[in-house]
Scaffold this active site. Structure first.
Site: not given
Length: 368
Positions: A171, A254, A257, A271
């Site tokens: 992340d 992101h 993702h 995540h």
């Protein structure tokens, strides 16, 4: 547009930091509702209770039900009011912490955040993810301020599963690259303005810290010990990445993702693991320098982050192109952060970037 940076009022980190929660907590309130699930309460409850007592603070300990839902927020808010608590302490993973933030917001009391893992940068942020009682995503709840205090006890965090620790690095890996893209595009960040020099330097420091300390820290966490490298990665995963993503902005990684969340075969991935592959895809999308891409590939392989579609659960079958185009379209949905990139992004471009990132990852592994 104004430049904006935001952060928690206090960030406290180190071995046995939790033993000091009473010392710092007394600055804001004389009584707290403490929420955690059963497992976390067994690990941390006695330490918190003793620290609060030493500071002459009353603590009411209540079990967190496991879901950050409106019903659970209301239930625990009622507990806070009935026990006349002047603040909230949330302990555990993301859903417990998000619930604590929501309780504090609705009841206008301070909140102390105590993560027991360093798997993402959410603890410092001014938002909660709200789910239904069945666990489906419902909405984001945005707050006017960040948490009052964040406590990172590195002894506790070092004993958490290493995969979660590494996911936090995944992340954090995206922070600098997404912030750099937003800066070039002059995009509006999560903080509601454009990036600042401070935010971008923190984002860059986050990336440099991962490269320098990540592998050493992973090895330490594998045996459950806290070292200086672990301390630095906990700070990178949580504070540097947290300030970086809110105040420097989110972009392609992101959004990609988020696109992968439509594939059921990726649901078992954390995540940060999916964000790591999204980072590689963003670098391809913006045609980053080969040396930079190879640095990211090498780091991911060394610490155990995915660099191929197979590693995030996407198999190379006769539906691969169809699935990746669906991911690309979801990544480019209206309002997605991929539109913070400094050029026009289309599903076709994202589709090509994802497949090329996969090829780069496979080639990297084959040459080892």
């Amino acid at each position: 547009m104004l430049q904006v940076i935001q952060s928690p009022s206090k960030y406290i980190q180190g071995p046995n930091a939790l033993k000091e929660i009473g010392k710092y907590g007394q600055l804001l309130a004389k009584s707290y509702l403490v929420i955690a699930d059963d497992v976390v309460m067994k690990i941390t409850g006695a330490v918190i209770e003793d620290s609060l007592k030493q500071a002459n603070i009353q603590g009411h300990f209540e079990r967190f039900g496991g879901e950050c839902s409106k019903k659970e927020i209301q239930r625990l808010g009622d507990v806070l009011k009935s026990n006349h608590c002047q603040g909230v302490i949330g302990v555990g993973g993301g859903k417990a912490l998000d619930t604590a933030k929501a309780i504090a917001y609705y009841n206008k009391v301070p909140v102390l955040i105590v993560p027991t893992i360093a798997s993402n940068d959410a603890p410092t942020s001014a938002l909660s993810v709200i789910y239904t009682e069945q666990g489906a995503f419902e909405e984001y709840l945005m707050y006017p301020t960040n948490p009052d205090m964040v406590f990172m006890d590195t002894v506790i965090i070092a004993k958490a599963p290493v995969r979660l620790f590494v996911a936090g690095m995944g992340d954090a890996l995206s922070t600098y690259f997404e912030g750099r893209a937003c800066l070039e595009a002059r995009a509006t960040t999560m903080a509601g303005g454009q990036s600042t020099l401070a935010a971008m330097h923190l984002a860059r420091l986050c990336y440099e810290t991962l490269l320098e300390e990540g592998y050493k820290a992973k090895l330490a966490v594998e045996i459950g010990v806290a070292t200086p490298a672990v301390d630095r990665i906990v700070e990178a995963n949580t504070y540097l990445s947290g300030i970086g993503f809110e105040s420097s902005g989110l972009a392609g990684a992101h959004a990609i993702h988020n696109g992968f969340t439509i594939l059921e075969e990726c649901h078992h991935m954390y995540h940060g693991e999916k964000v790591a592959f999204g980072t590689l895809s963003q670098l391809v999308l913006e045609n980053a320098a080969t040396e930079e891409i190879e640095t990211v590939l090498g780091f991911c392989e060394q610490v155990g982050l995915p660099i191929t579609l197979a590693q995030i659960g996407v198999q190379d079958d006769d539906r691969l192109q169809e699935k990746i185009m669906a991911v690309a379209k979801a990544s480019c949905a209206e309002g997605e952060t991929i539109h913070n990139m400094p050029f026009k992004v289309t599903p076709d471009k994202v589709y090509a970037a994802i497949l090329t990132a996969n090829q780069l990852g496979k080639a990297w592994l084959e040459q080892k």
